[in-house]
Design a protein around this motif. Structure first.
Motif, PDB file in Angstrom:
ATOM      1  N   LEU A  71       1.181  -0.887  -0.278  1.00 39.29           N
ATOM      2  CA  LEU A  71       0.024  -0.104   0.274  1.00 39.29           C
ATOM      3  C   LEU A  71       1.017   1.034  -0.134  1.00 39.29           C
ATOM      4  O   LEU A  71       1.831   2.021   0.672  1.00 39.29           O
ATOM      5  CB  LEU A  71      -1.016   0.103   0.609  1.00 39.29           C
ATOM      6  CG  LEU A  71      -1.426   1.200   1.104  1.00 39.29           C
ATOM      7  CD1 LEU A  71      -2.890   1.036   0.178  1.00 39.29           C
ATOM      8  CD2 LEU A  71      -2.185   1.003   2.302  1.00 39.29           C
ATOM      9  N   VAL A 127      -4.870   0.245  -4.286  1.00 36.85           N
ATOM     10  CA  VAL A 127      -6.083  -0.920  -4.733  1.00 36.85           C
ATOM     11  C   VAL A 127      -6.320  -1.420  -5.527  1.00 36.85           C
ATOM     12  O   VAL A 127      -6.640  -2.650  -5.467  1.00 36.85           O
ATOM     13  CB  VAL A 127      -6.944   0.532  -4.390  1.00 36.85           C
ATOM     14  CG1 VAL A 127      -8.771  -0.449  -4.229  1.00 36.85           C
ATOM     15  CG2 VAL A 127      -6.911   1.240  -2.408  1.00 36.85           C
ATOM     16  N   TRP A 161      -3.901  -4.677  -6.003  1.00 38.64           N
ATOM     17  CA  TRP A 161      -4.834  -5.659  -5.549  1.00 38.64           C
ATOM     18  C   TRP A 161      -5.996  -6.598  -5.205  1.00 38.64           C
ATOM     19  O   TRP A 161      -5.971  -7.540  -5.225  1.00 38.64           O
ATOM     20  CB  TRP A 161      -4.792  -5.088  -3.563  1.00 38.64           C
ATOM     21  CG  TRP A 161      -4.041  -5.249  -2.292  1.00 38.64           C
ATOM     22  CD1 TRP A 161      -3.548  -4.602  -1.627  1.00 38.64           C
ATOM     23  CD2 TRP A 161      -3.731  -6.305  -1.769  1.00 38.64           C
ATOM     24  NE1 TRP A 161      -2.246  -4.730  -0.959  1.00 38.64           N
ATOM     25  CE2 TRP A 161      -2.108  -5.521  -1.165  1.00 38.64           C
ATOM     26  CE3 TRP A 161      -4.091  -7.759  -1.773  1.00 38.64           C
ATOM     27  CZ2 TRP A 161      -1.750  -6.300   0.059  1.00 38.64           C
ATOM     28  CZ3 TRP A 161      -3.331  -8.532  -1.313  1.00 38.64           C
ATOM     29  CH2 TRP A 161      -2.293  -8.007  -0.518  1.00 38.64           C
TER      30      TRP A 161
END
Length: 104
Positions: free
Chosen positions: A34, A56, A59
């Motif tokens: 992150l 994000v 991910w």
């Protein structure tokens, strides 16, 4: 507490810490993939927001397409970006969002 001035350039220091910004960028990037938290802390909101959104997305693409190779490359690329950016923030002459040097 007054931020002070850089003895080499005479430029005013920021009220933000270089170590805090670097660790906020490096540790979540290294451990979780992150990025962007350190940039948001330092006041670089546009770059920090882009890094958080790309992280994000990395991910999501990793977990939704974990059998494919391309999502893995996106995740590794965002991980590498966050880690290298954290190292640069710790080792370099990083500025805050207003252009002032982060204090050591």
């Amino acid at each position: 507490m007054s931020p002070g001035f850089d003895p080499m350039t005479g430029q005013m220091y920021s009220d933000k810490s270089k170590v805090a910004a670097g660790l906020l960028q490096f540790l979540p990037g290294f451990l979780l993939g992150l990025g962007g938290i350190g940039r948001l802390y330092a006041g670089h909101t546009s770059l920090g927001t882009v890094q958080v959104v790309v992280s994000v997305f990395g991910w999501i693409s990793f977990w939704c397409g974990f059998l494919l190779f391309f999502p893995f490359l996106i995740f590794v690329g965002t991980w590498l970006w966050a880690v290298v950016d954290g190292i640069i923030m710790l080792a370099g002459r990083t500025t805050d969002g207003q252009g002032r040097l982060l204090r050591p």
